[in-house]
Design a protein around this motif. Structure first.
Motif, short mmCIF file in Angstrom:
data_model
loop_
_atom_site.label_atom_id
_atom_site.label_comp_id
_atom_site.label_asym_id
_atom_site.label_seq_id
_atom_site.Cartn_x
_atom_site.Cartn_y
_atom_site.Cartn_z
N SER A 279 0.85 -1.19 0.00
CA SER A 279 0.00 0.00 0.00
C SER A 279 0.89 1.24 0.00
N THR B 26 0.83 5.88 -0.80
CA THR B 26 0.06 7.12 -0.87
C THR B 26 0.64 8.02 -1.95
N GLU C 12 1.19 11.60 -3.51
CA GLU C 12 1.22 13.00 -3.11
C GLU C 12 1.51 13.84 -4.36
N ALA D 170 -6.95 6.56 -5.27
CA ALA D 170 -8.29 6.77 -4.71
C ALA D 170 -8.42 8.21 -4.25
N GLU D 171 -9.62 8.59 -3.84
CA GLU D 171 -9.85 9.99 -3.43
C GLU D 171 -8.94 10.42 -2.29
N ASP D 172 -8.57 9.47 -1.42
CA ASP D 172 -7.70 9.81 -0.30
C ASP D 172 -6.22 9.71 -0.67
N GLY D 173 -5.94 9.45 -1.96
CA GLY D 173 -4.56 9.37 -2.42
C GLY D 173 -3.94 7.99 -2.31
N SER D 174 -4.65 7.04 -1.76
CA SER D 174 -4.08 5.70 -1.59
C SER D 174 -3.90 5.01 -2.94
#
Length: 261
Positions: free
Chosen positions: A133, A135, A137, A211-215
């Motif tokens: 997983s 993220t 940025e 995804a919307e949360d950056g994941s």
């Protein structure tokens, strides 16, 4: 066979089917850089040349076509540097025109020795532990990023929208991400297996859109070789300097059979 392994095997089968395309990367048999004066190239019809902006083809009466239309007079090809290529059909072969600094032409031939000897791509066994997983940025604005190439003296410029941050064995790492060919992200990287069990110059990893949360998901079991791992007639980019992972990514494609021994 569990679902993860079966899905990976289906992906690998399709990947090898794509590589075996009779006019794909493994069908390359030559690469020539164009000059500023018209000239012929061994085995190729017509005269070819370039100026500062475009490449040109004078068919000299040969039976050639481009984008479904016969080429009957001088054809001009203005392409984006490091971007998409275009092809001229000449009988059973296709002559690809590309801009990589200057302009080049390379021939895709279904009778290419590398293609006809192709027997798949060796790879590490799929291990779900290599699905990590991360993220994404985003930078404030996408950054043009210059990287080297497997061809000495050549460079490529790609757009980097941001970085991907992830952890491995409790240590955080970051990778510069480029825009994917269709969507999502593309990551070029090397690691401690590079030049040992995997191709020394690079491997690539396609990443689905964040995804919307950056994941994001980094599935290293699907890390692939670039064309230059199979053929000397490719001008593949090298990874950005900060995309050299200090640990061994024992997942994904290994050094092709064609480069072993």
């Amino acid at each position: 066979m569990d679902t993860f392994t079966r899905d990976w095997q289906d992906w690998k089968t399709q990947r090898e089917r794509d590589l075996a395309d009779p006019l794909g990367w493994l069908a390359l048999v030559s690469l020539d850089w164009l000059e500023d004066k018209p000239r012929a190239y061994d085995g190729l019809p017509g005269l070819w040349w370039q100026d500062a902006d475009a490449a040109y083809l004078d068919p000299q009466g040969a039976d050639l076509s481009h984008e479904g239309e016969r080429v009957t007079d001088v054809r001009r090809f203005e392409l984006v540097n490091s971007g998409a290529t275009t092809r001229v059909v000449a009988g059973d072969v296709e002559i690809e025109v590309a801009r990589r600094g200057g302009y080049l032409i390379r021939v895709h031939d279904p009778k290419a020795p590398v293609l006809n000897a192709f027997r798949g791509v060796p790879a590490y066994e799929p291990d779900e532990a290599w699905v990590l997983s991360g993220t994404f940025e985003a930078f404030d604005a996408p950054r043009p990023t210059t990287v080297g190439a497997v061809v000495e003296g050549l460079s490529h410029v790609y757009v980097a929208p941001g970085i991907v941050r992830f952890e491995h064995d409790g240590v955080e790492h970051t990778l510069t991400a480029f825009n994917g060919k269709k969507d999502g992200l593309l990551i070029l990287f090397t690691d401690a297996t590079s030049g040992v069990t995997t191709y020394a110059a690079n491997r690539s990893l396609a990443v689905a859109p964040p995804a919307e949360d950056g994941s994001v998901v980094l599935d290293f079991t699907r890390a692939t070789n670039l064309p230059c791992a199979f053929t000397d007639f490719a001008t593949c980019p090298l990874p950005p300097a900060d995309n050299r992972l200090p640990f061994a990514v024992e997942a994904g494609e290994k050094l092709p059979y064609e480069r072993q021994g």
